[in-house]
Design an enzyme around this catalytic site. Structure first.
Site, PDB file in Angstrom:
ATOM      1  N   PHE A  28       0.846  -1.190   0.000  1.00 58.36           N
ATOM      2  CA  PHE A  28       0.000   0.000   0.000  1.00 58.36           C
ATOM      3  C   PHE A  28       0.885   1.246   0.000  1.00 58.36           C
ATOM      4  O   PHE A  28       0.588   2.254  -0.639  1.00 58.36           O
ATOM      5  CB  PHE A  28      -0.923  -0.021   1.214  1.00 58.36           C
ATOM      6  CG  PHE A  28      -1.942   1.080   1.216  1.00 58.36           C
ATOM      7  CD1 PHE A  28      -3.000   1.075   0.315  1.00 58.36           C
ATOM      8  CD2 PHE A  28      -1.840   2.133   2.108  1.00 58.36           C
ATOM      9  CE1 PHE A  28      -3.936   2.101   0.302  1.00 58.36           C
ATOM     10  CE2 PHE A  28      -2.772   3.158   2.107  1.00 58.36           C
ATOM     11  CZ  PHE A  28      -3.825   3.130   1.202  1.00 58.36           C
ATOM     12  N   ARG A  56       4.675   7.465  -0.011  1.00 55.10           N
ATOM     13  CA  ARG A  56       3.233   7.219   0.041  1.00 55.10           C
ATOM     14  C   ARG A  56       2.447   8.136  -0.885  1.00 55.10           C
ATOM     15  O   ARG A  56       1.232   8.247  -0.786  1.00 55.10           O
ATOM     16  CB  ARG A  56       2.714   7.342   1.471  1.00 55.10           C
ATOM     17  CG  ARG A  56       2.733   8.739   2.045  1.00 55.10           C
ATOM     18  CD  ARG A  56       2.314   8.750   3.505  1.00 55.10           C
ATOM     19  NE  ARG A  56       1.002   8.181   3.730  1.00 55.10           N
ATOM     20  CZ  ARG A  56      -0.126   8.886   3.841  1.00 55.10           C
ATOM     21  NH1 ARG A  56      -0.086  10.210   3.695  1.00 55.10           N
ATOM     22  NH2 ARG A  56      -1.264   8.292   4.087  1.00 55.10           N
ATOM     23  N   ARG A  79      -7.055   7.021  13.792  1.00 51.42           N
ATOM     24  CA  ARG A  79      -5.726   7.010  13.170  1.00 51.42           C
ATOM     25  C   ARG A  79      -4.827   6.185  14.087  1.00 51.42           C
ATOM     26  O   ARG A  79      -4.352   6.675  15.114  1.00 51.42           O
ATOM     27  CB  ARG A  79      -5.179   8.425  13.015  1.00 51.42           C
ATOM     28  CG  ARG A  79      -5.962   9.316  12.060  1.00 51.42           C
ATOM     29  CD  ARG A  79      -5.937   8.796  10.646  1.00 51.42           C
ATOM     30  NE  ARG A  79      -6.341   9.810   9.682  1.00 51.42           N
ATOM     31  CZ  ARG A  79      -6.535   9.569   8.403  1.00 51.42           C
ATOM     32  NH1 ARG A  79      -6.399   8.321   7.929  1.00 51.42           N
ATOM     33  NH2 ARG A  79      -6.890  10.537   7.582  1.00 51.42           N
ATOM     34  N   SER A 133       7.276  15.403   6.480  1.00 53.90           N
ATOM     35  CA  SER A 133       8.401  15.043   7.352  1.00 53.90           C
ATOM     36  C   SER A 133       9.584  14.671   6.467  1.00 53.90           C
ATOM     37  O   SER A 133       9.879  13.491   6.269  1.00 53.90           O
ATOM     38  CB  SER A 133       8.015  13.874   8.267  1.00 53.90           C
ATOM     39  OG  SER A 133       9.062  13.563   9.159  1.00 53.90           O
ATOM     40  N   GLY A 135      12.655  14.389   6.591  1.00 58.00           N
ATOM     41  CA  GLY A 135      13.739  13.529   7.028  1.00 58.00           C
ATOM     42  C   GLY A 135      13.491  12.067   6.714  1.00 58.00           C
ATOM     43  O   GLY A 135      14.428  11.261   6.723  1.00 58.00           O
ATOM     44  N   GLU A 139       6.442  12.731   1.067  1.00 57.53           N
ATOM     45  CA  GLU A 139       5.065  13.222   0.952  1.00 57.53           C
ATOM     46  C   GLU A 139       4.981  14.746   1.058  1.00 57.53           C
ATOM     47  O   GLU A 139       5.532  15.353   1.971  1.00 57.53           O
ATOM     48  CB  GLU A 139       4.189  12.611   2.038  1.00 57.53           C
ATOM     49  CG  GLU A 139       2.750  13.098   1.981  1.00 57.53           C
ATOM     50  CD  GLU A 139       1.903  12.600   3.141  1.00 57.53           C
ATOM     51  OE1 GLU A 139       0.742  13.023   3.230  1.00 57.53           O
ATOM     52  OE2 GLU A 139       2.407  11.801   3.953  1.00 57.53           O
ATOM     53  N   GLU A 162     -12.768   1.029   2.097  1.00 55.85           N
ATOM     54  CA  GLU A 162     -11.531   1.572   2.649  1.00 55.85           C
ATOM     55  C   GLU A 162     -11.554   1.565   4.174  1.00 55.85           C
ATOM     56  O   GLU A 162     -10.692   2.159   4.826  1.00 55.85           O
ATOM     57  CB  GLU A 162     -11.287   2.995   2.126  1.00 55.85           C
ATOM     58  CG  GLU A 162     -11.043   3.049   0.620  1.00 55.85           C
ATOM     59  CD  GLU A 162     -10.715   4.442   0.122  1.00 55.85           C
ATOM     60  OE1 GLU A 162     -10.497   5.351   0.966  1.00 55.85           O
ATOM     61  OE2 GLU A 162     -10.668   4.641  -1.108  1.00 55.85           O
TER      62      GLU A 162
END
Length: 209
Positions: A28, A56, A79, A133, A135, A139, A162
């Site tokens: 994914f 991603r 989440r 992010s 580092g 994304e 989903e």
């Protein structure tokens, strides 16, 4: 050395040598290994550097705002990545979705507004984009503000295939920003979007009047 135009940094892409890029995992999401050298501030080139980068894709974020009622629409969903560091893994967020090939930020924002909140977006305005992010992941999230009628927002939404289970909240702009200041809204895209709105809400109301 080719310095980027109008950017307050020292180097540009020409100061990086990509030696190799290898996909270590693809599902994914993907994990890529970069091997590269880059120019140092002393003018020399670095030794080979190896970095694993989480891939991603890129995200479109929508801040649904009702300029007449001075209200925002937030969505609540689980989440699991927040489980260890937050009081609860259910977060209050902006509408958002990943950008597929051939889609624009606005395309995704309008689609996700329907899927996640049952909202029809009228006018839109680009806000800003940011690296989530850098580092560890490539994304980039791009935020838009969208004009909505908050009186039409309610209920439970999301796509079953989903595994989405999303509740809609309608709150005043002041309340949403207070939650940012209190740390009750603590995900980056939502914090950035609501801080932008706090700075620009009057100009936006005048523009959309």
């Amino acid at each position: 050395m080719l310095k980027p135009d109008n950017l307050p940094v020292t180097f540009g892409k020409n100061d990086v040598e990509i030696i190799a890029r290898e996909t270590l995992y693809r599902g994914f999401f993907s994990l890529d290994l970069y091997r590269f050298r880059h120019r140092l501030f002393n003018g020399q080139m670095s030794h080979e550097v190896r970095r694993e980068i989480f891939e991603r894709g890129h995200a479109a974020v929508l801040l649904p705002f009702d300029p007449v009622r001075d209200e925002v629409v937030l969505i609540e969903q689980i989440r699991i990545a927040a489980y260890d560091t937050s009081e609860t893994p259910w977060l209050l967020e902006m509408v958002a979705g990943m950008i597929e090939e051939g889609e624009s930020v606005e395309d995704v924002a309008r689609r996700e507004a329907i899927e996640e909140a049952g909202l029809i977006v009228k006018r839109t305005k680009p806000v800003l984009s940011f690296l989530a992010s850098p580092g560890g992941t490539s994304e980039r999230s791009s935020i838009m503000v969208g004009e909505v009628d908050a009186t039409t927002a309610s209920g439970i939404h999301g796509l079953a295939d989903e595994n989405e289970d999303i509740r809609v909240h309608v709150v005043s702009r002041e309340q949403a920003y207070q939650w940012v200041e209190e740390g009750k809204i603590d995900n980056a895209a939502s914090v950035i979007a609501l801080q932008w709105l706090q700075l620009h809400h009057q100009a936006l109301k005048n523009e959309w009047a």
